[in-house]
Design a protein around this motif. Sequence first.
Motif, PDB file in Angstrom:
ATOM      1  N   THR A 192       7.508  18.401  -0.883  1.00  0.00           N
ATOM      2  CA  THR A 192       6.361  18.881  -1.660  1.00  0.00           C
ATOM      3  C   THR A 192       5.204  17.898  -1.613  1.00  0.00           C
ATOM      4  OG1 THR A 192       7.090  17.791  -3.690  1.00  0.00           O
ATOM      5  CG2 THR A 192       7.929  20.005  -3.275  1.00  0.00           C
ATOM      6  N   ALA A 193       5.426  16.775  -0.959  1.00  0.00           N
ATOM      7  CA  ALA A 193       4.377  15.758  -0.880  1.00  0.00           C
ATOM      8  C   ALA A 193       4.605  14.894   0.345  1.00  0.00           C
ATOM      9  CB  ALA A 193       4.404  14.879  -2.132  1.00  0.00           C
ATOM     10  N   ALA A 194       3.497  14.328   0.862  1.00  0.00           N
ATOM     11  CA  ALA A 194       3.659  13.460   2.028  1.00  0.00           C
ATOM     12  C   ALA A 194       2.733  12.260   1.943  1.00  0.00           C
ATOM     13  CB  ALA A 194       3.377  14.238   3.311  1.00  0.00           C
ATOM     14  N   LEU A 195       3.296  11.120   2.296  1.00  0.00           N
ATOM     15  CA  LEU A 195       2.470   9.946   2.546  1.00  0.00           C
ATOM     16  C   LEU A 195       2.220   9.925   4.038  1.00  0.00           C
ATOM     17  CD1 LEU A 195       1.153   7.233   2.050  1.00  0.00           C
ATOM     18  CD2 LEU A 195       3.419   6.181   2.067  1.00  0.00           C
ATOM     19  N   ALA A 208       1.074  17.809  -2.049  1.00  0.00           N
ATOM     20  CA  ALA A 208       0.292  16.577  -2.260  1.00  0.00           C
ATOM     21  C   ALA A 208       0.240  15.749  -0.988  1.00  0.00           C
ATOM     22  CB  ALA A 208       0.899  15.766  -3.382  1.00  0.00           C
ATOM     23  N   VAL A 209      -0.939  15.222  -0.697  1.00  0.00           N
ATOM     24  CA  VAL A 209      -1.123  14.433   0.517  1.00  0.00           C
ATOM     25  C   VAL A 209      -1.806  13.115   0.164  1.00  0.00           C
ATOM     26  CG1 VAL A 209      -2.303  14.332   2.748  1.00  0.00           C
ATOM     27  CG2 VAL A 209      -1.330  16.492   1.963  1.00  0.00           C
ATOM     28  N   VAL A 210      -1.248  12.028   0.666  1.00  0.00           N
ATOM     29  CA  VAL A 210      -1.927  10.733   0.528  1.00  0.00           C
ATOM     30  C   VAL A 210      -2.172  10.158   1.909  1.00  0.00           C
ATOM     31  CG1 VAL A 210      -1.865   8.430  -0.491  1.00  0.00           C
ATOM     32  CG2 VAL A 210      -0.650  10.299  -1.599  1.00  0.00           C
ATOM     33  N   HIS A 224       6.860  14.545  -7.923  1.00  0.00           N
ATOM     34  CA  HIS A 224       7.491  14.977  -6.672  1.00  0.00           C
ATOM     35  C   HIS A 224       8.848  14.304  -6.496  1.00  0.00           C
ATOM     36  CE1 HIS A 224       4.000  17.182  -5.182  1.00  0.00           C
ATOM     37  NE2 HIS A 224       3.270  16.253  -5.793  1.00  0.00           N
ATOM     38  N   ARG A 225       9.785  15.069  -5.957  1.00  0.00           N
ATOM     39  CA  ARG A 225      11.148  14.560  -5.802  1.00  0.00           C
ATOM     40  C   ARG A 225      11.659  14.685  -4.368  1.00  0.00           C
ATOM     41  NH1 ARG A 225       9.957  12.214  -9.152  1.00  0.00           N
ATOM     42  NH2 ARG A 225      10.541  12.109 -11.346  1.00  0.00           N
ATOM     43  N   ARG A 226      10.862  15.325  -3.568  1.00  0.00           N
ATOM     44  CA  ARG A 226      11.263  15.499  -2.167  1.00  0.00           C
ATOM     45  C   ARG A 226      10.053  15.105  -1.322  1.00  0.00           C
ATOM     46  NH1 ARG A 226      15.409  17.468   0.629  1.00  0.00           N
ATOM     47  NH2 ARG A 226      14.927  18.596   2.554  1.00  0.00           N
ATOM     48  N   LEU A 227      10.117  13.907  -0.739  1.00  0.00           N
ATOM     49  CA  LEU A 227       8.922  13.307  -0.127  1.00  0.00           C
ATOM     50  C   LEU A 227       9.043  13.141   1.376  1.00  0.00           C
ATOM     51  CD1 LEU A 227       8.404  10.371  -2.664  1.00  0.00           C
ATOM     52  CD2 LEU A 227       7.601  12.717  -2.831  1.00  0.00           C
ATOM     53  N   ALA A 228       7.907  13.230   2.025  1.00  0.00           N
ATOM     54  CA  ALA A 228       7.891  13.029   3.479  1.00  0.00           C
ATOM     55  C   ALA A 228       6.971  11.876   3.853  1.00  0.00           C
ATOM     56  CB  ALA A 228       7.411  14.305   4.167  1.00  0.00           C
ATOM     57  N   PHE A 229       7.280  11.282   4.990  1.00  0.00           N
ATOM     58  CA  PHE A 229       6.376  10.303   5.595  1.00  0.00           C
ATOM     59  C   PHE A 229       5.939  10.886   6.925  1.00  0.00           C
ATOM     60  CE2 PHE A 229       5.034   6.629   7.962  1.00  0.00           C
ATOM     61  CZ  PHE A 229       4.468   5.798   7.010  1.00  0.00           C
ATOM     62  N   PHE A 230       4.618  11.041   7.094  1.00  0.00           N
ATOM     63  CA  PHE A 230       4.089  11.748   8.270  1.00  0.00           C
ATOM     64  C   PHE A 230       3.421  10.799   9.257  1.00  0.00           C
ATOM     65  CE2 PHE A 230       3.086  16.257   6.420  1.00  0.00           C
ATOM     66  CZ  PHE A 230       4.462  16.519   6.358  1.00  0.00           C
ATOM     67  N   GLY A 231       3.764  10.930  10.512  1.00  0.00           N
ATOM     68  CA  GLY A 231       3.008  10.272  11.582  1.00  0.00           C
ATOM     69  C   GLY A 231       3.407   8.846  11.861  1.00  0.00           C
ATOM     70  N   GLY A 232       2.925   8.329  12.985  1.00  0.00           N
ATOM     71  CA  GLY A 232       3.255   6.980  13.416  1.00  0.00           C
ATOM     72  C   GLY A 232       4.528   6.963  14.225  1.00  0.00           C
ATOM     73  N   SER A 233       4.758   5.866  14.901  1.00  0.00           N
ATOM     74  CA  SER A 233       5.998   5.778  15.659  1.00  0.00           C
ATOM     75  C   SER A 233       6.479   4.336  15.639  1.00  0.00           C
ATOM     76  CB  SER A 233       5.784   6.242  17.091  1.00  0.00           C
ATOM     77  OG  SER A 233       4.782   5.476  17.694  1.00  0.00           O
ATOM     78  N   GLY A 271       0.830  -1.201   0.000  1.00  0.00           N
ATOM     79  CA  GLY A 271       0.000   0.000   0.000  1.00  0.00           C
ATOM     80  C   GLY A 271       0.859   1.243   0.000  1.00  0.00           C
ATOM     81  N   ALA A 272       1.850   1.242   0.863  1.00  0.00           N
ATOM     82  CA  ALA A 272       2.723   2.409   0.958  1.00  0.00           C
ATOM     83  C   ALA A 272       3.540   2.559  -0.330  1.00  0.00           C
ATOM     84  CB  ALA A 272       3.652   2.259   2.157  1.00  0.00           C
ATOM     85  N   PHE A 273       3.939   1.426  -0.879  1.00  0.00           N
ATOM     86  CA  PHE A 273       4.708   1.471  -2.127  1.00  0.00           C
ATOM     87  C   PHE A 273       3.876   2.126  -3.235  1.00  0.00           C
ATOM     88  CE2 PHE A 273       6.290   0.004  -6.129  1.00  0.00           C
ATOM     89  CZ  PHE A 273       7.676  -0.083  -5.968  1.00  0.00           C
ATOM     90  N   LEU A 274       2.661   1.656  -3.373  1.00  0.00           N
ATOM     91  CA  LEU A 274       1.781   2.191  -4.419  1.00  0.00           C
ATOM     92  C   LEU A 274       1.571   3.688  -4.251  1.00  0.00           C
ATOM     93  CD1 LEU A 274      -1.005  -0.539  -4.594  1.00  0.00           C
ATOM     94  CD2 LEU A 274       0.750  -0.037  -6.310  1.00  0.00           C
ATOM     95  N   ALA A 275       1.314   4.081  -3.018  1.00  0.00           N
ATOM     96  CA  ALA A 275       1.039   5.488  -2.760  1.00  0.00           C
ATOM     97  C   ALA A 275       2.256   6.342  -3.094  1.00  0.00           C
ATOM     98  CB  ALA A 275       0.633   5.679  -1.296  1.00  0.00           C
ATOM     99  N   THR A 276       3.419   5.857  -2.692  1.00  0.00           N
ATOM    100  CA  THR A 276       4.647   6.610  -2.932  1.00  0.00           C
ATOM    101  C   THR A 276       4.936   6.700  -4.431  1.00  0.00           C
ATOM    102  OG1 THR A 276       5.459   5.702  -0.854  1.00  0.00           O
ATOM    103  CG2 THR A 276       7.063   6.806  -2.252  1.00  0.00           C
ATOM    104  N   GLN A 277       4.741   5.590  -5.091  1.00  0.00           N
ATOM    105  CA  GLN A 277       4.908   5.537  -6.536  1.00  0.00           C
ATOM    106  C   GLN A 277       4.022   6.599  -7.216  1.00  0.00           C
ATOM    107  OE1 GLN A 277       3.422   1.890  -8.296  1.00  0.00           O
ATOM    108  NE2 GLN A 277       5.292   1.680  -9.503  1.00  0.00           N
TER     109      GLN A 277
END
Lengths: 347, 347
Positions: free
Chosen positions: B245-248, B274-276, B182-191, B169-175
Amino acid sequence: MASRPKATILDIAREAGVSKSTVSLVLQGSGLIRPETAVKVRKAIEDVGYVYNRGAANLRKAHSNVIGMVINDLTNPFFAELAVGMERVFQSAGIVPFIANTAENPVRQEEVLKSLMEQGVAGLIVSPARGTTPGAFRRLEMAGLPVVFAMRRLPESRIPVIAPDNHRGAFLATQHLIGKGHRRLAFFGGSSDLVVYHERLGGFREACETLGIAAGDRLIFEGETSRKGGIACMETALAMAAPPTAALCFNDAVAFGAMLALRKRGLEPGADFAVVGFDDVAEAEHYMPALTSVAVDSAGLGERAAHVMLKMIQSRTTRAEDHIGAVNLVVRDSCGPDLRTGMGDAA
Amino acid sequence: MASRPKATILDIAREAGVSKSTVSLVLQGSGLIRPETAVKVRKAIEDVGYVYNRGAANLRKAHSNVIGMVINDLTNPFFAELAVGMERVFQSAGIVPFIANTAENPVRQEEVLKSLMEQGVAGLIVSPARGTTPGAFRRLEMAGLPVVFAMRRLPESRIPVIAPDNHRGAFLATQHLIGKGHRRLAFFGGSSDLVVYHERLGGFREACETLGIAAGDRLIFEGETSRKGGIACMETALAMAAPPTAALCFNDAVAFGAMLALRKRGLEPGADFAVVGFDDVAEAEHYMPALTSVAVDSAGLGERAAHVMLKMIQSRTTRAEDHIGAVNLVVRDSCGPDLRTGMGDAA
DNA sequence: TTGATTTATTGGAACGTTCCATTTATAGGC
DNA sequence: GCCTATAAATGGAACGTTCCAATAAATCAA
């Protein structure tokens, strides 16, 4: 593998070299036991992997420590909040509440109630499913089991109720709408098989009457208490020759639906049509536009219900006073500016 | 009042003029009983207001018909959906599941588990609370009780797991994000105390590596898995010298929070950033802008978990295969237009 | 030392079911 | 009529606890 015959207090007794009575006493934390003995017993308990059999115990004690919560719709965060509130107080009383969902289905509810009773619960907190027949709780009353209704009530029943002041909430919301200058109001969603519906609608009506809205300018649209229901209500309302300019919605889900339908028509909630919700779920605050809604503090009501239940169990009664929780109108952006001084009359 | 000594099968037997054994047989729907006798007994049951004592029965049968569901957060509609899915299949198997909430608290979870065991449940479906210690389920395993984990798993455990394919799921979303330019990506939340977190983050990382995003352009922001957490993540991200510029987002709640924070900054989710999300809760579809999210079909996973449990009970085993549920990316509006052909590079 | 008092421990009956082994009633075959 | 086979109903022991009444051990007053 696994599933070897379960260990009982007799196994513990043998292991620890004491009698079963001693083990039982230790289990109950009795002060009569010599500390060293207690330690010995507790070690044995650990060693044999014992798990207490509450069913057997209840056979003698006839006083279980489980309370059932019967909820009509767990997926509605509003009811989930209620459950969480109850849990909070039961936890500190050392009681584990078991939640069961009826999915708004009276037949399912019957099964759930039966199962809970057979399990020997000490009491029941119920938010009855829509369409519950008046006789559904007769058996529980016969058995002398403490029951309280939360959030919802049944038409005629002597079971104590913990619920928000629906009438007043609807009155306040309607008053707000009228104060904004609206003169043609709608009530969206809900259906008359719910007592809550009549309460909220009653508040709406009273406000209209008191504040001089003509009977012909009060439009009632029954519908599902969901987003979908809200969409439907709004669509039929807008299709009228003289549509309303504001709506009080049965709950927030309906309000969200109504706003969605506005957008789909190219109208802006707040500016072009005022919407008020009911319940003030967490989402209301974050919606665009933020939803004006009647806050009911469901977690607080849950706590209250749990307290009442605890007291009923303790005093071995099946009666208690109703408790009507305070409500207050949280004004946000979904009713837009004042119609009289603002952007002029729509419609 | 009330609370007269409860009727037992002996009372029924006396009332109907038969033996207790006969009553027991009738209760179990045995075919050995003459129909007329059965009728007579059933009438007596009704007359005395009998309620079956399942505790007493289990004492002999050692085979209860209750299953416990232990959920880490009932107020999250995502988990509520899971519960509803399970209920659906248990209902048709004549089993009443009891739900208990742990509110993401391992201590509470311990209590709940203990209580459920004492109650003599036939099996347990658990979505473990964050921070659960590895040994927390040892007792259950020792007792040979069927347990399955749903949605979440524990680091090292032989307990079967029913969960979505988080990595994929995460792979698909990031793809998807990378495909948007987007070339500069973030992953938000969780621990990192959550196994799911590592799975989803792993998918994110793999997509980045495979599709040529430099290590320095993959930004990880741990945080609460709530709206609040999303707001915090976005705020620290935007405060950077070279913000992404984008976050999963770890889940939809975080995504909603992130979008809220964008708006507060005067930025438009989708167009400016962009937000997923992940989970695709009902709300995602209706949000403004509608949230692109990884759908996991939680109700379906709930059903699957229930089926596995039923099979385990039936075959008296404590082992079963894991089941990884399919996921799929639902593209909506929160990732805006294609960056390469669209409004040009932001940031 | 003896008896009374307190402190720890214990056996046994009870709780409401199920289920096995019996008993009793009903029918069938000769 | 008797014997056997089948059908229907039954008594009693078990299940794992609690709790009362009883016992055993330790302490104390005299």
